[in-house]
Scaffold this motif. Structure first.
Motif, PDB file in Angstrom:
ATOM      1  N   LEU A  29      -9.787   0.777   3.165  1.00 15.05           N
ATOM      2  CA  LEU A  29      -9.281  -0.101   2.145  1.00 15.05           C
ATOM      3  C   LEU A  29      -7.794  -0.449   2.113  1.00 15.05           C
ATOM      4  CD1 LEU A  29     -11.571   0.634  -0.982  1.00 15.05           C
ATOM      5  CD2 LEU A  29     -11.905  -1.244   0.530  1.00 15.05           C
ATOM      6  N   LEU A  30      -7.109   0.750   2.039  1.00 14.48           N
ATOM      7  CA  LEU A  30      -5.759   0.640   2.211  1.00 14.48           C
ATOM      8  C   LEU A  30      -4.919   0.158   3.260  1.00 14.48           C
ATOM      9  CD1 LEU A  30      -2.969   2.205   0.863  1.00 14.48           C
ATOM     10  CD2 LEU A  30      -3.157   3.768   2.520  1.00 14.48           C
ATOM     11  N   ARG A  31      -5.471   0.400   4.369  1.00 15.99           N
ATOM     12  CA  ARG A  31      -5.216  -0.330   5.740  1.00 15.99           C
ATOM     13  C   ARG A  31      -5.534  -1.870   5.521  1.00 15.99           C
ATOM     14  NH1 ARG A  31      -6.708   4.416   9.791  1.00 15.99           N
ATOM     15  NH2 ARG A  31      -4.928   5.873   9.039  1.00 15.99           N
ATOM     16  N   GLY A  35      -2.179  -2.837   4.467  1.00 14.99           N
ATOM     17  CA  GLY A  35      -1.352  -2.452   5.588  1.00 14.99           C
ATOM     18  C   GLY A  35      -0.585  -1.288   5.662  1.00 14.99           C
ATOM     19  N   HIS A  36      -0.790  -0.333   4.902  1.00 13.20           N
ATOM     20  CA  HIS A  36      -0.168   0.908   4.787  1.00 13.20           C
ATOM     21  C   HIS A  36      -1.273   1.981   5.351  1.00 13.20           C
ATOM     22  CE1 HIS A  36       2.543  -0.579   1.889  1.00 13.20           C
ATOM     23  NE2 HIS A  36       1.756  -0.452   0.989  1.00 13.20           N
ATOM     24  N   ALA A  37      -0.709   2.821   6.300  1.00 17.68           N
ATOM     25  CA  ALA A  37      -1.465   3.653   7.332  1.00 17.68           C
ATOM     26  C   ALA A  37      -2.216   4.760   6.631  1.00 17.68           C
ATOM     27  CB  ALA A  37      -0.547   4.186   8.391  1.00 17.68           C
ATOM     28  N   PHE A  39      -2.321   7.281   2.790  1.00 20.10           N
ATOM     29  CA  PHE A  39      -1.919   7.402   1.273  1.00 20.10           C
ATOM     30  C   PHE A  39      -0.615   8.282   1.090  1.00 20.10           C
ATOM     31  CE2 PHE A  39      -6.484   6.293   0.752  1.00 20.10           C
ATOM     32  CZ  PHE A  39      -6.247   4.986  -0.164  1.00 20.10           C
ATOM     33  N   ARG A  40      -0.064   8.409   0.042  1.00 17.47           N
ATOM     34  CA  ARG A  40       1.031   9.127  -0.272  1.00 17.47           C
ATOM     35  C   ARG A  40       0.764  10.260  -0.991  1.00 17.47           C
ATOM     36  NH1 ARG A  40       5.685   4.699  -1.941  1.00 17.47           N
ATOM     37  NH2 ARG A  40       6.301   3.871  -0.175  1.00 17.47           N
ATOM     38  N   ASP A  41       1.328  11.423  -0.818  1.00 22.34           N
ATOM     39  CA  ASP A  41       1.419  12.372  -2.001  1.00 22.34           C
ATOM     40  C   ASP A  41       0.028  12.454  -2.596  1.00 22.34           C
ATOM     41  OD1 ASP A  41       2.436  14.560  -2.994  1.00 22.34           O
ATOM     42  OD2 ASP A  41       3.501  13.502  -4.423  1.00 22.34           O
ATOM     43  N   MET A  60       4.391  10.207 -11.301  1.00 20.78           N
ATOM     44  CA  MET A  60       5.102   9.992  -9.847  1.00 20.78           C
ATOM     45  C   MET A  60       6.310   9.496 -10.158  1.00 20.78           C
ATOM     46  SD  MET A  60       2.351   8.316  -7.403  1.00 20.78           S
ATOM     47  CE  MET A  60       0.735   8.962  -6.873  1.00 20.78           C
ATOM     48  N   PRO A  61       7.395   9.573  -9.118  1.00 24.36           N
ATOM     49  CA  PRO A  61       8.540   9.058  -9.512  1.00 24.36           C
ATOM     50  C   PRO A  61       8.393   7.458  -9.527  1.00 24.36           C
ATOM     51  CG  PRO A  61       8.347  10.016  -7.301  1.00 24.36           C
ATOM     52  CD  PRO A  61       7.401  10.576  -8.123  1.00 24.36           C
ATOM     53  N   THR A  62       9.475   6.835  -9.747  1.00 18.78           N
ATOM     54  CA  THR A  62       9.473   5.188  -9.713  1.00 18.78           C
ATOM     55  C   THR A  62       9.292   4.956  -8.180  1.00 18.78           C
ATOM     56  OG1 THR A  62      11.705   5.424  -9.707  1.00 18.78           O
ATOM     57  CG2 THR A  62      10.771   4.695 -11.670  1.00 18.78           C
ATOM     58  N   GLY A  63       8.773   4.150  -7.742  1.00 14.28           N
ATOM     59  CA  GLY A  63       8.437   3.459  -6.320  1.00 14.28           C
ATOM     60  C   GLY A  63       7.526   4.602  -5.785  1.00 14.28           C
ATOM     61  N   GLY A  64       6.785   5.655  -6.414  1.00 11.15           N
ATOM     62  CA  GLY A  64       6.121   6.384  -5.824  1.00 11.15           C
ATOM     63  C   GLY A  64       4.821   5.890  -5.299  1.00 11.15           C
ATOM     64  N   GLY A  65       4.275   4.725  -5.732  1.00 10.59           N
ATOM     65  CA  GLY A  65       3.210   4.142  -5.465  1.00 10.59           C
ATOM     66  C   GLY A  65       2.129   4.280  -6.502  1.00 10.59           C
ATOM     67  N   LYS A  66       2.120   4.258  -7.767  1.00  8.17           N
ATOM     68  CA  LYS A  66       1.289   4.654  -8.671  1.00  8.17           C
ATOM     69  C   LYS A  66       0.369   3.393  -8.815  1.00  8.17           C
ATOM     70  CE  LYS A  66       4.645   5.249 -11.891  1.00  8.17           C
ATOM     71  NZ  LYS A  66       5.988   5.749 -11.028  1.00  8.17           N
ATOM     72  N   SER A  67       0.836   2.297  -8.569  1.00 12.04           N
ATOM     73  CA  SER A  67      -0.113   1.194  -8.571  1.00 12.04           C
ATOM     74  C   SER A  67      -1.298   1.079  -7.741  1.00 12.04           C
ATOM     75  CB  SER A  67       0.705  -0.204  -8.237  1.00 12.04           C
ATOM     76  OG  SER A  67       2.047  -0.209  -8.691  1.00 12.04           O
ATOM     77  N   MET A  68      -0.974   1.802  -6.622  1.00 13.71           N
ATOM     78  CA  MET A  68      -2.465   2.024  -5.643  1.00 13.71           C
ATOM     79  C   MET A  68      -3.264   2.903  -6.408  1.00 13.71           C
ATOM     80  SD  MET A  68      -2.516   0.645  -2.897  1.00 13.71           S
ATOM     81  CE  MET A  68      -0.721   0.151  -2.226  1.00 13.71           C
ATOM     82  N   CYS A  69      -2.797   3.628  -7.151  1.00 18.12           N
ATOM     83  CA  CYS A  69      -4.055   4.481  -7.981  1.00 18.12           C
ATOM     84  C   CYS A  69      -5.042   3.756  -8.552  1.00 18.12           C
ATOM     85  CB  CYS A  69      -3.325   5.657  -8.703  1.00 18.12           C
ATOM     86  SG  CYS A  69      -2.101   6.789  -7.750  1.00 18.12           S
TER      87      CYS A  69
END
Ligand SMILES: Nc1ncnc2c1ncn2[C@@H]1O[C@H](COP(=O)(O)OP(=O)(O)OP(=O)(O)O)[C@@H](O)[C@H]1O
Ligand SMILES: [Mg+2]
Length: 696
Positions: A29-31, A35-37, A39-41, A60-69
């Motif tokens: 789904l992510l890809r 288009g991201h290879a 998941f982060r952290d 998570m820090p700013t820009g850490g990718g919280k929205s993806m969660c």
């Protein structure tokens, strides 16, 4: 163009026995959608938790990718994910981004037309909504009408998750407290089995705890990532060393080329002025703040997102490829600084955070750097990265910085600036003592009656970054000319206003149980007592006919100040101490003896008139300072015992002492006196009390 939900269908077709929250399916789904290879952290852990129905707290820090969660869960199951967000600009940005990727997202807010709203509601009522993500304001979420809509959607099994973005806004401990966020605590009651995902970049432990409790999270999975932003270079510029900070910013922006930048200011007027200045200097720039009408805001946002404008001068905004975030004023708090500077480089590319540090700004906003830092230039040079992370409770080695801040990269240059800054500060260090009488100015400048941010009413209904009325007022005060009577009056009016606002806001603070972050410490009390002691000695020299038991009297007076304002916080406590010192500098012997509980006709042991021999203490004064034993006097004025003894006495109704006015009372009396020079201007203590009660 809308992308088909191919990834989800193919997943369920090809891996029938595998649950949707298997890593493999989620990575697909992510890809497919983003288009991201990989998941982060902690992203995958958060996504799997909420998909399995578990509550999750995600730090998570700013820009850490919280929205993806919450975006991936919205794509992994039929139905919708509700996202609560405090900023219309953030919702708008995200929805635009989702639509570009073909994901059905919408937001509901007061800025939407009726037509758009109706379309969204029709889709929600359809029984098979095409929407995947619905962004809403906290205000709307808490309304009964919207709650019943949510219940309906949920009863059809279509509400997969409630995500609370910027969840720290629920906590009155946080820097962006929004009263409307507190209403979200009813979500759990309304929708007991819908998982809640709380997301924040604010790491203060008490905020985290408060968020989890307020949202009634049940056995949540708590995920915390490091707050380090390795792609950010931190730099500080010292306004006091610059000829013209506007011109300096203009050349910084020009030297950065045509890159995307945000300049944060605390006040709308600064946004407008600075934006006009930069535009005149040839920079593609616009102001963006809540003072603009909706149309103007949208147009600036559009221009900026689509790169027609490169720089926004804003109180709050977001775009992912920001290369430079500049704070033209010291931000409201370390959290605000971290979050706003974190808007740079959200795409992980090298970016820069530039803070303009001005001593006047600092005096107005005493939080980003601790008090010691203004006195000890060494501490300025602490590595920015280390300082930021440590303020979030992360212990990091200095080596982590790897020359990614000015303090590490150019230590000699920084030392030079700090030296210059220290002498500049020493030259103009007059500001914080405006109400302290001249003889008190030897105190090293440690005390001020000045506005404290904690006394401000917190929370804005509209936009977390747009509540700047208090700051406007602070600016006015800071800009007023101390040397003129008008300037002084302006400051006095401001402080009076601040005190009155304080009482007005006290009720709302009580409602949210806002504890004082502004507590009066024992050390501070001891300092005040020393100042009062000094003032008493001067009064004694001036009046000559009195011998005062200094220590006991200073304790007594300090205790009065503390009883009156100790619980209200430093600002008003300071005011009261200063008021008392002022009063001591003008009081005559009778006033002084009355104040200290000595009847001149029957002076107490400790307050001896030189003209009359000491007599035995009057029975009515048995508990006054005269009663303090040598042992008690040896102890600190902050000790529980001595204070306790005084508290009881100073509240005693049997004594009728002249009341030392509160700041407002003092100013009111002064005003009346100015207006009616020939009439008595004294307001009765009862009237003042009534007035204060009314303000509450
Ligand atoms: N797994 C990933 N791989 C690569 N990029 C990602 C990944 N997840 C998110 N991103 C990107 O990271 C950027 C920041 O994401 P996001 O806006 O969700 O951050 P955030 O944690 O919500 O930050 P903020 O606190 O500033 O709101 C976006 O450009 C997003 O596309
Ligand atoms: Mg976010």
């Amino acid at each position: 163009m809308k992308k088909s939900p191919l990834a989800m269908q193919s997943t369920s077709q090809t891996q029938k026995n595998k649950p949707l929250h298997e890593k493999e399916a989620l990575v697909k789904l992510l890809r497919w959608h983003f288009g991201h290879a990989q998941f982060r952290d902690k992203q995958l852990d958060a996504i799997q938790a909420v998909l399995s129905g578990r509550d999750c707290f995600c730090l998570m820090p700013t820009g850490g990718g919280k929205s993806m969660c919450y975006q991936i869960p919205a794509l992994a199951k039929p139905g919708i994910v509700l996202v609560v967000s405090p900023l219309i600009a953030l919702m708008e940005n995200q929805v635009i981004g989702l639509k570009e990727k073909g994901i059905a997202g919408e937001f509901l807010s007061s800025t939407q037309t009726m037509q758009v709203k109706t379309k969204i509601y029709e889709d929600l009522d359809s029984g098979k909504p095409s929407l995947r993500l619905l962004y809403v304001t906290p205000e709307l979420t808490a309304t009964p009408g919207f709650m019943s809509k949510l219940k309906k959607i949920h009863s059809r099994g279509l509400l997969n998750l409630v995500a609370i973005d910027e969840a720290h806004c629920i906590s009155s401990w946080g820097h962006d407290f929004r009263p409307s966020y507190r209403k979200l605590s009813s979500l759990r009651n309304y929708l007991p089995d819908v998982p809640i995902l709380a997301l924040t970049a604010t790491a203060a432990p008490k905020v985290q705890k408060d968020v989890m409790e307020s949202l009634c999270l049940q056995n949540p999975l708590v995920l915390k990532s490091s707050f380090n932003r390795p792609n950010l270079f931190y730099e500080v510029r010292y306004k006091d060393l610059l000829d013209d900070a506007y011109a300096d910013l203009c050349s910084v922006l020009k030297s950065n080329g045509d890159t995307c930048a945000i300049v944060y200011c605390l006040e709308r007027t600064t946004c407008d002025e600075l934006s006009a200045y930069l535009s005149a200097g040839g920079i593609s720039c616009a102001a963006y703040h809540a003072g603009l009408n909706d149309k103007a805001r949208s147009s600036v946002l559009d221009d900026w997102i689509s790169s027609r404008k490169q720089v926004v001068v804003a109180t709050g905004i977001d775009r992912k490829d920001v290369r430079l975030v500049c704070h033209f004023n010291i931000p409201k708090s370390m959290e605000a600084f971290y979050q706003e500077s974190g808007r740079a480089g959200r795409d992980q590319l090298p970016s820069k955070s530039l803070l303009y540090y001005g001593m006047d700004d600092r005096r107005r906003m005493e939080f980003i750097l601790s008090k010691n830092q203004s006195k000890n230039s060494q501490s300025f040079s602490t590595r920015e990265r280390k300082k930021i992370l440590e303020s979030f409770g992360e212990q990091i080695p200095v080596s982590l910085c790897k020359n990614s801040c000015d303090a590490c990269k150019h230590p000699n240059l920084l030392a030079k600036y700090l030296g210059e800054l220290t002498s500049a500060v020493l030259q103009k260090n007059h500001f914080s003592q405006i109400f302290i009488s001249s003889q008190d100015r030897t105190d090293g400048g440690q005390y001020s009656e000045f506005w404290n941010r904690d006394d401000e009413a917190s929370g804005s209904e509209e936009d977390i970054s747009d509540c700047d009325d208090g700051i406007e007022a602070v600016k006015k005060v800071a800009n007023s000319k101390l040397s003129t009577k008008a300037g002084l009056n302006e400051r006095i009016n401001f402080l009076q206003h601040a005190e009155e606002s304080y009482y007005r806001n006290k009720i709302s603070d009580k409602q949210v149980n806002k504890p004082s972050k502004n507590a009066v410490s024992d050390v501070l009390r001891q300092g005040s007592k020393e100042k009062l002691l000094n003032a008493l000695r001067q009064a004694q020299q001036r009046l000559r006919n009195l011998t005062i038991e200094f220590e006991a009297s200073a304790i007594f007076l300090e205790n009065e100040c503390y009883n009156k304002y100790g619980k209200s916080g430093k600002s008003f406590y300071y005011s009261q101490v200063a008021s008392t010192i002022r009063w001591l500098s003008t009081a005559n012997s009778i006033e002084l003896t009355n104040r200290l509980g000595i009847d001149t006709d029957s002076p107490s042991v400790n307050f001896i008139s030189k003209e009359e021999p000491p007599a035995a203490p009057s029975p009515s004064l048995e508990q006054r300072p005269a009663q303090i034993t040598g042992k008690e006097l040896d102890g600190s004025c902050g000790s529980e015992n001595s204070i306790g003894a005084f508290q009881t006495e100073s509240e005693s109704p049997s004594t009728s002492l002249p009341v030392i006015p509160s700041f407002s009372e003092f100013v009111n009396r002064r005003k009346v006196k100015d207006n009616q020079p020939n009439t008595s201007c004294k307001e009765s203590p009862k009237k003042n009390f009534d007035k204060r009660m009314r303000l509450q």
